[in-house]
Write an enzyme that holds these catalytic residues in place. Structure first.
Site, short mmCIF file in Angstrom:
data_model
loop_
_atom_site.label_atom_id
_atom_site.label_comp_id
_atom_site.label_asym_id
_atom_site.label_seq_id
_atom_site.Cartn_x
_atom_site.Cartn_y
_atom_site.Cartn_z
N THR A 84 63.28 44.68 19.68
CA THR A 84 63.76 44.01 20.88
C THR A 84 63.54 44.93 22.06
O THR A 84 63.58 46.16 21.92
CB THR A 84 65.26 43.67 20.76
OG1 THR A 84 65.75 43.22 22.02
CG2 THR A 84 66.07 44.86 20.34
N CYS A 198 60.64 40.33 26.72
CA CYS A 198 61.70 39.96 25.80
C CYS A 198 60.99 39.39 24.59
O CYS A 198 60.07 38.56 24.74
CB CYS A 198 62.64 38.93 26.40
SG CYS A 198 63.85 38.30 25.22
#
Length: 233
Positions: A84, A198
């Site tokens: 992430t 993202c």
């Protein structure tokens, strides 16, 4: 191939599943036959992490990430991958707590953009990634990039769609149009490319949704992770 990657995932599992698939596909394609990647994965309950993010309790989030990185190293991981962008906010603290390398998500995208001869890029991600300095500063300092972020209203929309839709596996046509508009406004300000900063954004938009190149951090990070596994030594 004796290296073992430790994956810190579950933030969200939707994108972590793509990491698992992409790394294994690249190892299979490189080695052939029945080969696959040696992986250890710790998958968080994202609700716990999201609550810490929302509360701004970054010290507690850092403790959780450090604990898991140490567990993965103790289990045999020879490198760590945080699956992430946002949780690279504590990448330095995680790296300091372990003796194996942390493969930073910003590095493969920075290297590729610089190699392409681009200098001004737009960045989409959570508000934490867009507004705090941990990600933009690495791209600026290491790769000489000028990083543009959307204005406040657009940042709020991008963030909302990530947390209310994409991490729940929902990719809505109306939200794709929102992202297209945000990206085009960044292009209007001079962005030569857009970083999908993202790991869930790739679930919503692709190359056909923008007039400039898109750099998918999840795909590039997974490629770098596979390359590390496959490298000699």
């Amino acid at each position: 191939m004796h290296k073992v990657l430790g994956l810190i995932g579950g933030m969200s599992w939707e994108s972590s599943a793509h990491y698992y698939r992409m790394i294994n596909e690249q190892v299979r394609d490189a080695l052939g036959g029945t080969h696959s990647a040696r992986l250890l994965m710790w998958s968080f309950d994202f609700a716990d992490i999201e609550a810490l993010q929302r509360a701004g309790d970054w010290p507690a989030a850092t403790r959780a990430m450090v604990d898991v990185a140490r567990r993965l190293e103790a289990a045999g991981a020879t490198a760590i991958v945080i699956c992430t962008n946002t949780m690279h906010l504590m990448a330095d603290e995680v790296q300091a707590a372990i003796s194996v390398p942390l493969l930073h998500i910003a590095d493969p995208v920075g290297e590729l953009i610089r190699a392409a001869g681009l200098q001004r890029v737009g960045l989409l991600g959570t508000v934490f990634t867009m507004e705090q300095d941990f990600y933009r500063a690495r791209l600026a300092q290491r790769y000489g990039l000028e990083v543009l972020v959307p204005p406040a209203d657009d940042r709020a929309q991008v963030h909302r769609i990530i947390y209310e839709e994409l991490v729940q596996g929902r990719a809505l046509p109306a939200s794709r149009e929102v992202y297209r508009g945000v990206m085009q406004r960044l292009v209007g300000r001079g962005a030569q490319a857009i970083i999908l900063g993202c790991t869930e954004i790739m679930l919503l938009v692709g190359a056909d949704d923008a007039s400039v190149p898109l750099f998918d951090t999840a795909a590039l990070h997974a490629q770098a992770a596979a390359a590390h596994l496959l490298a000699a030594g």
